[in-house]
Design an enzyme around this catalytic site. Structure first.
Site, PDB file in Angstrom:
ATOM      1  CB  CYS A 170      -4.134   1.372  -1.698  1.00 31.42           C
ATOM      2  SG  CYS A 170      -2.463   1.868  -2.133  1.00 31.42           S
TER       3      CYS A 170
ATOM      4  CB  CYS B 180      -0.899  -0.013   1.231  1.00 28.55           C
ATOM      5  SG  CYS B 180      -2.251   1.152   1.160  1.00 28.55           S
TER       6      CYS B 180
ATOM      7  CB  CYS C 218       6.701  -4.040  -8.365  1.00 32.63           C
ATOM      8  SG  CYS C 218       5.088  -4.174  -7.610  1.00 32.63           S
TER       9      CYS C 218
END
Length: 156
Positions: free
Chosen positions: A80, A7, A88
């Site tokens: 989220c 998140c 990433c």
């Protein structure tokens, strides 16, 4: 199975997910949480309602995903919507990445009872997901079958 919950600020939803997973499925799943822009502190109501619902809170901290470069998760789960849209780090390259959006109870307004209900609703939703994850973790999966199993539970 190793799961990393992401998140953006790593102060509420990912923290709740980490704690609940380790409490309910710690024998099958090792969970951690992190954020791309960590707040540096865990939301105090996250700790309060985790304790109230019987989940361990020791060791929970808001941290950067850079701190977990050596964790090598099997699955990275964003919780989220803003984190779901972020790329990433490359060290998660071999991990299966899925999104399981959750409402943010830390943004709830209203009476203390209404805020408590927002946290308890999110905790209930995470608990149901973790119970389903346990069943998945009990079986051996290829990357393809793991993605299909997670998709069947609503992961995108």
């Amino acid at each position: 199975m190793k799961i990393l919950y992401i998140c953006t600020h790593n102060r509420c939803r990912s923290i709740l997910s980490e704690a609940i997973t380790n409490t309910l499925a710690g024998d099958l799943i090792e969970a951690r949480s992190a954020g791309s822009q960590p707040a540096g502190t865990v939301h105090p109501l996250s700790i309060k309602y985790l304790k109230k619902t019987g989940h361990a809170t020791a060791g929970l901290k808001s941290q950067s995903w850079d701190n977990l470069a050596d964790f090598q998760p099997d699955v990275v789960i964003t919780v989220c919507d803003s984190a779901a849209g972020e790329p990433c780090p490359v060290y998660f390259g071999k991990s299966l990445k899925v999104h399981w959006g959750l409402s943010d109870p830390s943004k709830a307004t209203g009476t203390d009872k209404e805020i408590e209900e927002a946290f308890l609703t999110t905790i209930t939703e995470i608990t149901a997901r973790v119970e389903a994850l346990k069943k998945i973790a009990e079986k051996q999966h290829t990357a393809t079958s793991l993605k299909a199993a997670l998709s069947s539970l609503g992961a995108k």
